[in-house]
Every structure is written in structure tokens, then in C-alpha cells.
Scaffold this motif. Structure first.
Motif, PDB file in Angstrom:
ATOM      1  N   SER A  54       0.820  -1.211   0.000  1.00 41.25           N
ATOM      2  CA  SER A  54       0.000   0.000   0.000  1.00 41.25           C
ATOM      3  C   SER A  54       0.851   1.257   0.000  1.00 41.25           C
ATOM      4  CB  SER A  54      -0.896   0.009   1.242  1.00 41.25           C
ATOM      5  OG  SER A  54      -1.663  -1.168   1.323  1.00 41.25           O
ATOM      6  N   PRO A  55       0.289   2.377  -0.465  1.00 40.94           N
ATOM      7  CA  PRO A  55       0.977   3.662  -0.352  1.00 40.94           C
ATOM      8  C   PRO A  55       0.822   4.266   1.040  1.00 40.94           C
ATOM      9  CG  PRO A  55      -1.102   3.974  -1.472  1.00 40.94           C
ATOM     10  CD  PRO A  55      -0.951   2.491  -1.268  1.00 40.94           C
ATOM     11  N   PHE A  56       0.031   3.632   1.896  1.00 44.68           N
ATOM     12  CA  PHE A  56      -0.132   4.099   3.268  1.00 44.68           C
ATOM     13  C   PHE A  56       0.470   3.098   4.254  1.00 44.68           C
ATOM     14  CE2 PHE A  56      -4.097   2.035   1.839  1.00 44.68           C
ATOM     15  CZ  PHE A  56      -4.172   0.967   2.726  1.00 44.68           C
ATOM     16  N   TRP A  57       0.685   3.562   5.476  1.00 44.30           N
ATOM     17  CA  TRP A  57       1.157   2.711   6.565  1.00 44.30           C
ATOM     18  C   TRP A  57      -0.025   1.992   7.200  1.00 44.30           C
ATOM     19  CZ3 TRP A  57       6.044   3.322   9.632  1.00 44.30           C
ATOM     20  CH2 TRP A  57       7.037   4.008   8.924  1.00 44.30           C
ATOM     21  N   ARG A  58       0.284   0.861   7.836  1.00 49.75           N
ATOM     22  CA  ARG A  58      -0.720   0.116   8.596  1.00 49.75           C
ATOM     23  C   ARG A  58      -0.215  -0.098  10.023  1.00 49.75           C
ATOM     24  NH1 ARG A  58      -4.098  -3.146   4.904  1.00 49.75           N
ATOM     25  NH2 ARG A  58      -3.529  -2.567   2.770  1.00 49.75           N
ATOM     26  N   LEU A  59      -1.112   0.008  10.981  1.00 54.37           N
ATOM     27  CA  LEU A  59      -0.821  -0.321  12.372  1.00 54.37           C
ATOM     28  C   LEU A  59      -1.777  -1.424  12.789  1.00 54.37           C
ATOM     29  CD1 LEU A  59      -0.238   2.142  15.326  1.00 54.37           C
ATOM     30  CD2 LEU A  59      -1.811   0.212  15.573  1.00 54.37           C
ATOM     31  N   PHE A 107      -2.687   4.874   7.826  1.00 52.38           N
ATOM     32  CA  PHE A 107      -2.316   6.288   7.879  1.00 52.38           C
ATOM     33  C   PHE A 107      -1.224   6.589   6.862  1.00 52.38           C
ATOM     34  CE2 PHE A 107       0.475   4.203  10.974  1.00 52.38           C
ATOM     35  CZ  PHE A 107       1.712   4.810  10.788  1.00 52.38           C
ATOM     36  N   TYR A 108      -1.134   7.878   6.525  1.00 53.48           N
ATOM     37  CA  TYR A 108      -0.116   8.355   5.593  1.00 53.48           C
ATOM     38  C   TYR A 108       0.931   9.134   6.380  1.00 53.48           C
ATOM     39  CZ  TYR A 108      -3.240   7.071   1.822  1.00 53.48           C
ATOM     40  OH  TYR A 108      -4.048   6.352   0.959  1.00 53.48           O
ATOM     41  N   LEU A 109       2.185   8.879   6.074  1.00 54.89           N
ATOM     42  CA  LEU A 109       3.300   9.626   6.654  1.00 54.89           C
ATOM     43  C   LEU A 109       3.987  10.339   5.502  1.00 54.89           C
ATOM     44  CD1 LEU A 109       4.931  10.242   9.212  1.00 54.89           C
ATOM     45  CD2 LEU A 109       6.344   8.248   8.712  1.00 54.89           C
ATOM     46  N   ASN A 110       3.763  11.634   5.406  1.00 54.12           N
ATOM     47  CA  ASN A 110       4.227  12.419   4.268  1.00 54.12           C
ATOM     48  C   ASN A 110       5.263  13.448   4.691  1.00 54.12           C
ATOM     49  OD1 ASN A 110       2.286  11.135   2.609  1.00 54.12           O
ATOM     50  ND2 ASN A 110       0.723  12.570   3.312  1.00 54.12           N
TER      51      ASN A 110
END
Length: 289
Positions: A54-59, A107-110
Motif C-alpha cells: 500500500s501507499p499508506f502505513w498500517r498499524l 495512515f499516511y506519513l508524508n
């Protein structure tokens, strides 16, 4: 003694009288980093077999053992005394041996370049549930348990937990990776106005001449400085950011694909779909669903 110009003296007096602290260069750069929560959910897993990247993070936080990940042929069992961060861009498979309650955040970390991101976070990271993480986790789970009536509570604590988990992950980086971060912060200072303009100009990406002028550099010199600092050209960095923002809107908003394409600077849906599939391996419509 110390000689001040008029502007410097005014700023000094303003700082003294207002109580405002002068922001350091590192603090100013770190302010460009942003963590944006897309999803905060709870579900019971009876079957969990996916191939994901994914282009986003996962927790992930599970109530008991039984779920696992396969990353580059290595099995990672998801223990209940840990929360797990799966960084953006990491490919993995999921598996399940028994039913578990699965709490998760996307979540996205940009704010820093994909090349540095891939170097710092090439694999999932297990975060111990310590004295700092435990109360945040408990409050997030309480919000999830309460259901839709307290969605805003769960979402807020999800953000706090994700920030704490990411801070922990940064804190455990090896010394050479911390040095890479330090170099990035130092070198990116020279192109900070361009980075900000690229973030703010998604719908109308600024050209190299405009970005160079913001940094008080000639166009050719700017491109060299930018590539040395960021690891890619301004055009590639801008494209990566526009596609990442578009991916977030696809899964986190009901915007039509045509509207997302226009808002992220693509000439039409076809141009957007072609670029998106080249980056993420699927068309925008398939990614959304």
C-alpha cells in the motif's frame, strides 16, 4: 558585541515580549512531516488471506496470537504484547491460524522523499506495548469498543497512538540511518521552499523555473541540488506526492476519480489512471474497491 540589523532587532524584541521561541532549522523541516489517519477500525478475523502493498502505513494490534505476516519469505507472528507497523511500500502476505480480534489503523506519513522512506523502513516494525504506548492503545480500543457513537474518540486516539509508534520506530533506527535523516534535514534546507510549493501545488504542479526561483537558484543548478538532497528529480518527487495524495482520496473520500485526477494535476482520467497503475500496479477504480 552582537550587532543587529533593524529586522533582526525587531524579531528579537518580538520574541522576547511574546514568549515565542525561535524555530530551529531542524524543527522547521520536521514541521513539513505530516501523519494523516485514513482509517481506524476493528474487525474479527475468521479468514485473512491477502497479498498487500500500500501507499499508506498500517498499524495492527490483535487481542491474541494466531495471525501472521509473510514478508520476503519470513514469517512474522503478530503477538498480543506488540503493535505492528507495516510501512508504505512493503509487500506482504497475511495468514491466520485461529480467529482473532483485529484492531487496525491506516495512515499516511508524508513529507520526506520515497527513496529515504524505503531506506529507513524496508520491513515491518514491532513496537512493545510499554508505559507510553499502553494508555494510548487502551483509549483507542475503548473508542473502538464503544462503536459509531464514539468514532471521533477512536479516531483521535488512533492518531496519538500512530504518532507514538512512529516516534518509537524512528528512535530505534541504527546510527547510520539516523545519519541519513540528519543529512536529509541539512541538505533539504536548500530546497525547502520548493518542497513546500510541490505540496501546496498539487492541482497545478509548478515547473522547475518556478521552483528554482523560490530557492534563489538557476534552474539547472536547482535540479542538481534537489536531486542531491531528495534522491530524485523535482518532477519525479512531485509525481510521487501527487499519486500518494490521490491514493489517499481514493480510499478515504467519495470524490469521483475524474475530480481526484484534476485535483492532483493530471490532464484527464486516462492520464491519471495510466500513471497510477504504473506506480501501484492497479487502476484507480480497482484500488478504490
Amino acid at each position: 558585541g552582537l550587532t543587529m540589523t533593524g529586522n533582526t532587532r525587531c524579531m528579537y524584541l518580538f520574541t522576547m515580549h511574546s514568549g515565542q521561541e525561535t524555530v530551529t532549522p531542524v524543527e522547521e523541516m520536521l514541521q513539513t512531516l505530516s501523519l494523516h489517519i485514513a482509517v481506524s477500525r476493528r474487525r474479527t478475523l475468521a479468514d485473512w488471506s491477502y497479498d498487500l502493498c500500500s501507499p499508506f502505513w498500517r498499524l495492527y494490534a490483535n487481542n491474541r496470537s494466531g495471525a501472521f505476516l509473510i514478508v520476503q519469505g519470513r514469517r512474522i507472528d503478530l503477538r498480543p504484547d506488540r503493535i505492528y507497523l507495516i510501512p508504505a511500500g512493503v509487500a506482504f502476505r497475511t495468514g491466520l491460524e485461529r480467529e482473532v480480534r483485529h484492531d487496525y489503523v491506516h495512515f499516511y506519513l508524508n513529507g520526506f522523499p520515497a527513496s529515504l522512506h524505503r531506506r529507513l523502513f524496508p520491513a515491518p516494525h514491532a513496537v512493545p506495548i510499554d508505559a507510553i504506548v499502553r494508555p494510548l492503545l487502551s483509549r483507542w480500543r475503548a473508542g473502538l469498543k464503544a462503536g459509531p457513537a464514539r468514532d471521533w474518540t477512536a479516531f483521535g486516539w488512533a492518531s496519538a497512538l500512530a504518532h507514538a509508534a512512529v516516534a518509537t520506530a524512528f528512535g530505534t533506527l541504527p546510527s547510520e540511518e539516523r545519519e541519513a535523516c540528519r543529512r536529509w534535514l541539512t541538505q533539504a534546507n536548500d530546497v525547502r521552499p520548493a518542497l513546500r510549493a510541490l505540496e501546496e501545488g498539487l492541482a497545478h504542479p509548478p515547473d522547475n523555473e518556478t521552483l528554482a526561483a523560490l530557492c534563489s537558484l538557476s534552474a539547472n543548478h536547482f535540479i542538481r541540488v534537489f536531486r542531491r538532497a531528495v534522491g530524485v528529480t523535482p518532477a519525479k518527487y512531485g509525481l510521487e506526492r501527487r499519486l500518494a495524495v490521490a491514493a489517499g482520496w481514493l480510499v478515504g473520500s467519495p470524490r469521483p476519480i475524474e475530480a481526484i485526477a484534476a485535483a492532483t494535476g493530471f490532464t484527464d482520467r486516462f492520464h491519471f489512471s495510466r500513471s497510477f497503475k504504473a506506480r501501484y500496479g492497479v487502476a484507480p477504480a480497482a484500488y478504490r474497491h
